[in-house]
Design a protein around this motif. Structure first.
Motif, short mmCIF file in Angstrom:
data_model
loop_
_atom_site.label_atom_id
_atom_site.label_comp_id
_atom_site.label_asym_id
_atom_site.label_seq_id
_atom_site.Cartn_x
_atom_site.Cartn_y
_atom_site.Cartn_z
N ALA A 211 9.53 104.57 14.20
CA ALA A 211 9.01 103.44 13.42
C ALA A 211 9.58 102.13 13.94
CB ALA A 211 9.35 103.63 11.95
N ILE A 212 10.87 102.13 14.27
CA ILE A 212 11.49 100.92 14.82
C ILE A 212 10.90 100.59 16.18
CG2 ILE A 212 13.65 99.93 15.67
CD1 ILE A 212 15.07 101.61 13.48
N LEU A 213 10.69 101.62 17.00
CA LEU A 213 10.07 101.41 18.31
C LEU A 213 8.65 100.87 18.15
CD1 LEU A 213 10.14 101.81 21.43
CD2 LEU A 213 9.23 104.11 21.05
N GLY A 214 7.89 101.48 17.24
CA GLY A 214 6.52 101.04 17.03
C GLY A 214 6.43 99.64 16.49
N GLY A 215 7.34 99.29 15.58
CA GLY A 215 7.31 97.95 15.02
C GLY A 215 7.93 96.91 15.92
N GLY A 216 8.84 97.35 16.81
CA GLY A 216 9.55 96.41 17.68
C GLY A 216 8.89 96.23 19.03
N LEU A 217 8.88 97.30 19.83
CA LEU A 217 8.34 97.20 21.19
C LEU A 217 6.85 96.89 21.18
CD1 LEU A 217 8.79 97.53 24.22
CD2 LEU A 217 8.39 99.98 23.96
N ILE A 218 6.09 97.63 20.37
CA ILE A 218 4.66 97.39 20.30
C ILE A 218 4.40 96.02 19.68
CG2 ILE A 218 2.50 98.17 19.22
CD1 ILE A 218 3.52 101.02 19.49
N GLY A 219 5.20 95.66 18.69
CA GLY A 219 5.04 94.35 18.07
C GLY A 219 5.34 93.21 19.02
N ALA A 220 6.32 93.40 19.89
CA ALA A 220 6.65 92.37 20.87
C ALA A 220 5.49 92.14 21.82
CB ALA A 220 7.90 92.76 21.65
N ALA A 221 4.84 93.23 22.23
CA ALA A 221 3.68 93.10 23.11
C ALA A 221 2.53 92.40 22.40
CB ALA A 221 3.23 94.47 23.60
N ALA A 222 2.34 92.75 21.12
CA ALA A 222 1.25 92.16 20.36
C ALA A 222 1.47 90.68 20.10
CB ALA A 222 1.08 92.90 19.03
N SER A 223 2.70 90.30 19.80
CA SER A 223 2.98 88.92 19.47
C SER A 223 2.99 88.02 20.69
CB SER A 223 4.34 88.81 18.74
OG SER A 223 5.39 89.25 19.59
N ALA A 224 2.91 88.61 21.87
CA ALA A 224 2.88 87.81 23.10
C ALA A 224 1.45 87.45 23.49
CB ALA A 224 3.56 88.59 24.23
N ASP A 225 0.53 87.50 22.53
CA ASP A 225 -0.88 87.15 22.74
C ASP A 225 -1.57 88.09 23.74
OD1 ASP A 225 -0.77 85.02 20.95
OD2 ASP A 225 -0.02 83.67 22.51
N HIS A 226 -1.06 89.29 23.86
CA HIS A 226 -1.71 90.31 24.68
C HIS A 226 -1.90 91.54 23.82
CE1 HIS A 226 -1.12 87.85 28.25
NE2 HIS A 226 0.16 87.75 27.96
N LEU A 227 -2.82 91.45 22.86
CA LEU A 227 -2.94 92.49 21.84
C LEU A 227 -3.32 93.85 22.41
CD1 LEU A 227 -4.58 90.36 19.04
CD2 LEU A 227 -2.37 91.51 18.91
N ARG A 228 -4.06 93.87 23.50
CA ARG A 228 -4.40 95.17 24.08
C ARG A 228 -3.16 95.92 24.54
NH1 ARG A 228 -9.94 95.70 24.73
NH2 ARG A 228 -11.06 93.72 24.65
N TRP A 229 -2.17 95.17 25.00
CA TRP A 229 -0.94 95.81 25.47
C TRP A 229 -0.20 96.53 24.35
CZ3 TRP A 229 0.33 96.84 30.28
CH2 TRP A 229 -0.28 96.11 31.31
N ALA A 230 -0.45 96.12 23.13
CA ALA A 230 0.17 96.80 22.00
C ALA A 230 -0.21 98.27 21.97
CB ALA A 230 -0.23 96.12 20.69
N PHE A 231 -1.41 98.60 22.47
CA PHE A 231 -1.87 99.98 22.45
C PHE A 231 -1.81 100.64 23.82
CE2 PHE A 231 -3.83 97.72 18.90
CZ PHE A 231 -3.30 98.47 17.86
N VAL A 232 -1.53 99.85 24.85
CA VAL A 232 -1.26 100.43 26.16
C VAL A 232 0.07 101.19 26.12
CG1 VAL A 232 -0.70 99.93 28.57
CG2 VAL A 232 -2.64 98.78 27.48
N ILE A 233 1.02 100.67 25.35
CA ILE A 233 2.34 101.30 25.27
C ILE A 233 2.25 102.74 24.76
CG2 ILE A 233 4.61 101.20 24.15
CD1 ILE A 233 4.36 98.11 24.33
N PRO A 234 1.63 103.01 23.59
CA PRO A 234 1.50 104.42 23.19
C PRO A 234 0.59 105.21 24.13
CG PRO A 234 0.32 102.99 21.67
CD PRO A 234 1.16 102.10 22.54
N LEU A 235 -0.40 104.55 24.73
CA LEU A 235 -1.27 105.23 25.69
C LEU A 235 -0.47 105.80 26.85
CD1 LEU A 235 -4.09 105.94 26.81
CD2 LEU A 235 -4.18 103.63 27.79
N VAL A 236 0.57 105.10 27.27
CA VAL A 236 1.42 105.55 28.37
C VAL A 236 2.45 106.57 27.90
CG1 VAL A 236 3.16 104.81 30.05
CG2 VAL A 236 1.10 103.43 29.71
#
Length: 388
Positions: A342-367
């Motif tokens: 949950a911390i990883l999902g809210g932190g790492l994925i959130g960091a990607a999303a908040s950087a104006d690259h919302l697709r990258w938020a879901f590239v992370i779990p895809l990888v």
């Protein structure tokens, strides 16, 4: 006949505990905007509270293991359910921000203890049945979550005070828990005098299945937090369409969990995990590649259809891989991976999303999710609990 009737009642009672966990969680989390407005909490402050809950939940999981070791998992589960009811009541009644934070600490302890306790009980009921039923227990969590979200939307629409809405949830939780608790499995398959250091606890299955749990909950938390934002900000969906992303994901999860047990009985847990992982990856790829909201919504449904089976089968597989006397403590310790995810999902994925690259938020779990395929053979221990 009487024995089967009693076992059926135990199954219903344990399923009720899973349902309550989903109900209380959704009733609180989906009312976060009302909480923010009430105490003027910013996005960063709310994120901090959610991370705090995740950290404290890990402590609650460990405490549940200690209670189960000294008493029974039934005792741990009962206390935990009463605690999340208390946490909901305190969150609703807190008059100031510091007291809200304190209330979330109480709630977080309960969440961790319930997550551990319900899975301790679930695997024991499955063992008594001698066939796969663990996924259906997690399906009841999803049902509770959906009803909790609908309840939160309803009370907000008719302007029921936030505090009163959670008082109702607390009362329902306490009432159902007290009725269900006498039916919980009370077996204590260990020597009460045995210390934690003396437990015969192999760490490899705890780590392997814990990694699967971590990867699932990292993806799950990322979807919970960012799916609606992705549709609205990246795909120009309307505010009424954007929430359908998470609704579709939960719809897929319901199908996966209520149909997963039958599939496990027919083709075995390793094959189901492999199929679920590949299906989830296809869904995530669809989400990342989506050019329109409808395509993304379909993708989120496919993600839920695939990945939602991983958590229940990980707990079932752990139950078949550790000695019975160590089972409760093993589940409590592996469950900590839930909150790390949950911390990883809210932190790492959130960091990607908040950087104006919302697709990258879901590239992370895809990888990350395909890593589960490396451990599919380990899930054969889940099949060992079924009658031959």
């Amino acid at each position: 006949m009487t024995q089967m009737t009693d076992l059926g009642r135990t199954r219903v009672a344990v399923a009720a505990g899973f349902f309550l966990q989903g109900l209380v969680f959704a009733s609180i989390v989906t009312q976060a905007p009302r909480l923010k407005d009430r105490f003027d909490i910013g996005d960063g402050g709310l994120t901090g509270i959610l991370v705090l809950v995740a950290v404290v939940s890990g402590v609650g999981s460990v405490l549940a293991g200690m209670i189960a070791q000294r008493r029974t998992s039934a005792t741990a589960f009962r206390i935990a359910l009463l605690t999340i009811g208390l946490g909901a009541l305190l969150v609703g009644a807190a008059p100031s921000l510091p007291l809200v934070v304190a209330a979330f600490v109480v709630y977080g302890l309960g969440v961790g203890a319930v997550d551990a306790g319900m899975n301790m009980q679930g695997v024991r009921v499955q063992a008594a049945y001698g066939t796969s039923i663990m996924a259906s227990f997690h399906g009841m969590w999803s049902v509770g979550g959906i009803l909790g979200a609908l309840y939160a939307a309803g009370v907000a629409r008719v302007d029921v005070p936030f505090a009163l809405s959670l008082v109702v949830i607390a009362i329902v939780t306490w009432a159902v828990a007290l009725v269900a608790a006498p039916r919980f499995v009370r077996a204590q398959e260990r020597d009460p005098g045995l210390s934690a250091k003396g437990l015969d606890l192999p760490w490899r299955p705890v780590l392997v299945f814990g990694l699967v749990i971590l990867l699932f909950y990292a993806s799950d938390t990322g979807i919970l937090t960012w799916s609606s934002v992705y549709l609205e900000d990246a795909l120009d969906a309307s505010t009424s369409v954007a929430p359908l992303a998470y609704g579709a994901y939960q719809g897929g999860a319901l199908v996966s969990r209520f149909g997963g047990d039958l599939l496990v009985r027919r083709i075995g847990a390793p094959a189901v995990v492999a199929i679920g992982t590949v299906t989830g990856v296809i869904g995530l790829a669809t989400v990342v590649a989506a050019a329109a909201p409808a395509m993304a919504i379909i993708g989120f449904f496919v993600v839920g259809l695939g990945l939602a089976i991983l958590a229940p089968l990980a707990f079932a597989a752990l139950a078949g891989a550790v000695p019975a006397r160590s089972l409760d403590v093993a589940i409590a310790r592996m469950n900590i991976a839930n909150y790390l995810g949950a911390i990883l999902g809210g932190g790492l994925i959130g960091a990607a999303a908040s950087a104006d690259h919302l697709r990258w938020a879901f590239v992370i779990p895809l990888v990350l999710v395909p890593v589960v395929l490396l451990f599919t053979r380990s899930f054969r221990t889940a099949d060992d609990l079924q009658r031959t």
